[in-house]
Design a protein around this motif. Structure first.
Motif, PDB file in Angstrom:
ATOM      1  N   UNK A 175       0.913  -1.120   0.046  1.00 12.26           N
ATOM      2  CA  UNK A 175       0.104  -0.031   0.002  1.00 12.26           C
ATOM      3  C   UNK A 175       0.875   1.360   0.163  1.00 12.26           C
ATOM      4  N   UNK A 176       1.944   1.450   0.715  1.00 14.16           N
ATOM      5  CA  UNK A 176       2.720   2.523   0.948  1.00 14.16           C
ATOM      6  C   UNK A 176       3.604   2.562  -0.568  1.00 14.16           C
ATOM      7  N   UNK A 177       4.037   1.700  -1.146  1.00 14.32           N
ATOM      8  CA  UNK A 177       4.454   1.890  -2.524  1.00 14.32           C
ATOM      9  C   UNK A 177       3.372   2.144  -3.689  1.00 14.32           C
ATOM     10  N   UNK A 178       2.334   1.907  -3.636  1.00 14.83           N
ATOM     11  CA  UNK A 178       1.191   2.435  -4.538  1.00 14.83           C
ATOM     12  C   UNK A 178       1.208   3.958  -4.142  1.00 14.83           C
ATOM     13  N   UNK A 179       0.881   4.432  -2.902  1.00  9.86           N
ATOM     14  CA  UNK A 179       0.859   5.736  -2.293  1.00  9.86           C
ATOM     15  C   UNK A 179       1.981   6.552  -2.955  1.00  9.86           C
ATOM     16  N   UNK A 180       3.154   5.888  -2.702  1.00  5.87           N
ATOM     17  CA  UNK A 180       4.448   6.670  -3.308  1.00  5.87           C
ATOM     18  C   UNK A 180       4.470   6.857  -4.596  1.00  5.87           C
ATOM     19  N   UNK A 181       4.020   5.890  -5.453  1.00  9.08           N
ATOM     20  CA  UNK A 181       4.111   6.005  -6.987  1.00  9.08           C
ATOM     21  C   UNK A 181       3.016   6.872  -7.277  1.00  9.08           C
ATOM     22  N   UNK A 182       1.841   6.997  -6.701  1.00  9.06           N
ATOM     23  CA  UNK A 182       0.777   8.019  -6.757  1.00  9.06           C
ATOM     24  C   UNK A 182       1.438   9.315  -6.773  1.00  9.06           C
ATOM     25  N   UNK A 183       2.137   9.688  -5.691  1.00 11.40           N
ATOM     26  CA  UNK A 183       2.667  10.873  -5.742  1.00 11.40           C
ATOM     27  C   UNK A 183       3.554  11.449  -6.523  1.00 11.40           C
TER      28      UNK A 183
END
Length: 208
Positions: free
Chosen positions: A98-106
């Motif tokens: 989940x953190x990786x997806x949020x980081x990629x979204x940013x």
């Protein structure tokens, strides 16, 4: 305390994807524009340093809370070494992804602010992949790379597959890039997790 560990892993993995993949995406390092695979020789070291320095900085921030795995392959290695419960392994991996997806979204949102827009399907988001080698060779590179990552270093493999050695790091960008990045994602889960388990078992058996 357990939820704090999961939050720390999510934040740490998100920062790793944002800053590490950001070096490949925003840095204009003269390599392949759409991935960390196949980058030019001058781009290898800056990207490697971006990931390494990010991990070092995150270790100081979240290490005392969660151990700073920020990588499902590391967590499964620690689990196979007998130092992490199965319940926490599941929680860590979910938090990391989940953190990786949020980081990629940013990172995607930042990239979108470029003049003229940003076509993520063309320009990419620092995703991993392979094209000029066989699937077997890519799998071997990620397996060995993850094993070496857990015990030593893996910089030489960046130009083969992007040296993911981290399923969450590969997942984040792939969610937004789609296409080939998603099609090849299975390898960046299977090989690193297998490499992590192997390294963990060798530690458990005191071979390392």
């Amino acid at each position: 305390m357990t939820m704090k560990k999961y939050a720390a892993e999510a934040i740490g993995t998100g920062a790793l994807v944002l800053l590490g993949c950001g070096a490949a995406t925003l840095g204009d390092l003269g390599g392949a524009p759409n991935s960390t695979q196949g980058v030019g020789p001058l781009a290898v070291l800056p990207i490697a340093f971006a990931f390494a320095l990010t991990v070092t900085a995150i270790a100081y921030g979240v290490g005392p809370v969660s151990g700073c795995h920020i990588n499902p392959a590391v967590s499964i290695g620690v689990w196979s070494a007998g130092r992490l419960s199965t319940l926490n392994l599941i929680g860590y991996i979910i938090a990391q992804c989940l953190g990786a997806i949020v980081g990629a979204a940013i990172l995607y949102a930042i990239s979108n602010g470029r003049d003229g827009g940003y076509d993520v399907a063309v320009a990419g988001l620092g995703q991993n992949g392979w094209s000029n080698i066989s699937t077997a060779s890519a799998f071997l590179a990620e397996f060995v790379g993850t094993f070496l990552f857990l015990v030593v270093i893996h910089i030489a493999l960046i130009r083969v597959t992007g040296a993911s050695v981290n399923p969450a790091r590969s997942l984040g960008p792939a969610v937004f890039v789609g296409g080939k990045a998603l099609q090849q994602l299975w390898l960046f889960f299977a090989a690193p997790l297998l490499g992590g388990v192997t390294a963990g078992l060798l530690f458990r058996w005191r071979s390392l």
